[in-house]
Design an enzyme around this catalytic site. Structure first.
Site, short mmCIF file in Angstrom:
data_model
loop_
_atom_site.label_atom_id
_atom_site.label_comp_id
_atom_site.label_asym_id
_atom_site.label_seq_id
_atom_site.Cartn_x
_atom_site.Cartn_y
_atom_site.Cartn_z
N THR A 172 0.83 -1.20 0.00
CA THR A 172 0.00 0.00 0.00
C THR A 172 0.86 1.25 0.00
OG1 THR A 172 -1.76 -1.12 1.16
CG2 THR A 172 -1.57 1.22 1.59
N ARG A 200 -14.31 -6.98 -0.09
CA ARG A 200 -13.62 -6.63 1.17
C ARG A 200 -13.06 -5.20 1.10
NH1 ARG A 200 -8.16 -4.91 2.59
NH2 ARG A 200 -7.71 -5.65 4.69
N VAL A 201 -13.24 -4.45 2.14
CA VAL A 201 -12.67 -3.11 2.21
C VAL A 201 -11.76 -3.05 3.43
CG1 VAL A 201 -13.18 -0.66 2.52
CG2 VAL A 201 -14.66 -2.06 1.08
N GLY A 202 -10.57 -2.50 3.26
CA GLY A 202 -9.61 -2.40 4.36
C GLY A 202 -9.68 -1.06 5.05
N ASP A 203 -8.63 -0.74 5.76
CA ASP A 203 -8.59 0.49 6.56
C ASP A 203 -8.32 1.74 5.71
OD1 ASP A 203 -6.00 -0.71 6.12
OD2 ASP A 203 -5.16 0.81 7.45
N THR A 222 -0.48 1.44 7.04
CA THR A 222 -0.33 0.28 6.17
C THR A 222 -0.23 -0.96 7.04
OG1 THR A 222 1.12 -0.88 4.62
CG2 THR A 222 2.16 0.78 6.01
N GLY A 223 -0.82 -2.04 6.59
CA GLY A 223 -0.77 -3.26 7.39
C GLY A 223 -2.06 -4.03 7.24
N GLY A 225 -5.43 -4.51 7.36
CA GLY A 225 -6.45 -3.49 7.50
C GLY A 225 -7.45 -3.75 8.61
N1 ASP Z 1 -3.88 -1.76 4.89
C1 ASP Z 1 -4.13 -2.33 3.60
C2 ASP Z 1 -5.45 -3.06 3.65
O1 ASP Z 1 -5.68 -3.81 4.57
C3 ASP Z 1 -3.07 -3.26 3.12
C4 ASP Z 1 -1.64 -2.77 3.18
O2 ASP Z 1 -1.35 -1.84 3.91
O3 ASP Z 1 -0.77 -3.29 2.46
O4 ASP Z 1 -6.22 -2.93 2.73
#
Ligand code: ASP
Length: 303
Positions: A172, A200-203, A222-223, A225
């Site tokens: 990300t 699916r929706v992340g953070d 990032t991480g 989500g």
């Molecule tokens: N945070 C992002 C998500 O979960 C993924 C990422 O940071 O690589 O969509």
């Protein structure tokens, strides 16, 4: 005084990523993103424009998990999320699950500028972006051979597992900026996690979870989500500054420690109105860079 921080995702970092041509390519991309942000800030431009400009460069680079080269869903599609937030005005825009727009960060900005809403999803977000005159892109623009291989390998090992940057490719992308007028802004863009379920929706596109800015601080995460959503991570960091008087480094460390204690992996970048920065992560590495007015750009990948 102005400053900008960027990230290209937290996660596994393959040893090969740390040397040779691979390393130089990664560094060049991060440097180009910082330069794009600085070009805005150096002439007195707004933090929001700078953060957006930096993210735009990384969306177009197929090595990062955003825009072109994003990870694939379980059924092999690209579904992209992005958000922007302007700390001075408190205005925000975001899109989730877009599939037809070349640059999701521009769609997020268009939601901020040209709609009464904060978050548009799926086909509606694509249609809105196209109606705003944003560039379309066909599925083949986003889908790289590396991501097709990544999905096949992941599914062969465990059909249900999702992966955070599993093969060490960059993740990300995000940027936070402080402009010469004291304004702060944040921008984040992602393909999410590899092998995610459709829808699916992340953070990243959730204001307060993966992206947030106010008058005190701008944050891009990032991480995994889901862990950042549960912690409402970016807003939790801002709330620590506002209510506890913690500085940005202590607040960032505390939020990440909370996420780590709950089993979440990742990192974040945070910049306050004085130009103090924090770039913590609890993964093996995080692609990151920073630049302050009058200082040379700094790029790091590993610890
Ligand atoms: N945070 C992002 C998500 O979960 C993924 C990422 O940071 O690589 O969509």
């Amino acid at each position: 005084m102005y400053a900008i921080l960027i990230h290209g995702g937290a996660g596994v970092v393959r040893p090969e990523a740390m040397r040779g041509a691979d390393l130089r390519r990664r560094e060049a991309a991060l440097r180009a993103a910082l330069a794009a942000g600085e070009a805005v800030l150096a002439v007195g431009g707004a933090a929001l424009d700078a953060a957006q400009a930096a993210v735009l460069v990384l969306e177009d680079d197929p090595g990062f998990n955003a825009g072109r080269g994003a990870v694939l869903t379980r059924d092999g599609r690209v579904e992209l999320d992005a958000a922007v937030m302007d700390g001075r005005s408190g205005r925000a825009g975001a899109v989730a699950g877009v599939r037809r727009l070349k640059n999701p960060v521009l769609a997020a900005r268009a939601v901020l500028e040209a709609s009464p809403h904060v978050l548009l999803v799926g086909a509606g977000a694509d249609a809105f972006g196209l109606a705003q005159g944003l560039a379309p892109a066909p599925p083949r623009w986003f889908r790289t051979a590396a991501r097709v291989r990544q999905l096949a390998a992941l599914r062969a090992a465990d059909p249900a597992a999702t992966a955070l940057d599993h093969d060490g490719k960059h993740g990300t992308v995000g940027a936070v900026a402080l402009d010469a007028h004291g304004g702060l802004a944040a921008a984040t863009s992602t393909g999410g996690v590899a092998n995610k379920l459709r829808g699916r929706v992340g953070d990243s596109p959730l204001i307060g979870a993966g992206t947030y800015a106010d008058a005190r601080v701008a944050v891009s995460c990032t991480g995994q989500g889901e862990a950042f959503i549960r912690a409402v991570a970016a807003h939790a960091l801002a709330a620590r500054l506002r209510y506890t008087g913690q500085d940005v480094e202590a607040a960032a460390a505390a939020v990440l420690a909370e996420i780590g204690a709950a089993g979440g992996d990742g990192g974040l970048i945070a910049l306050d109105a004085q130009g103090s920065a924090a770039l913590p992560f609890n993964t093996a590495g995080m692609y990151r860079g920073w630049l302050r007015a009058g200082e040379a750009a700094q790029i790091r990948i590993g610890p």
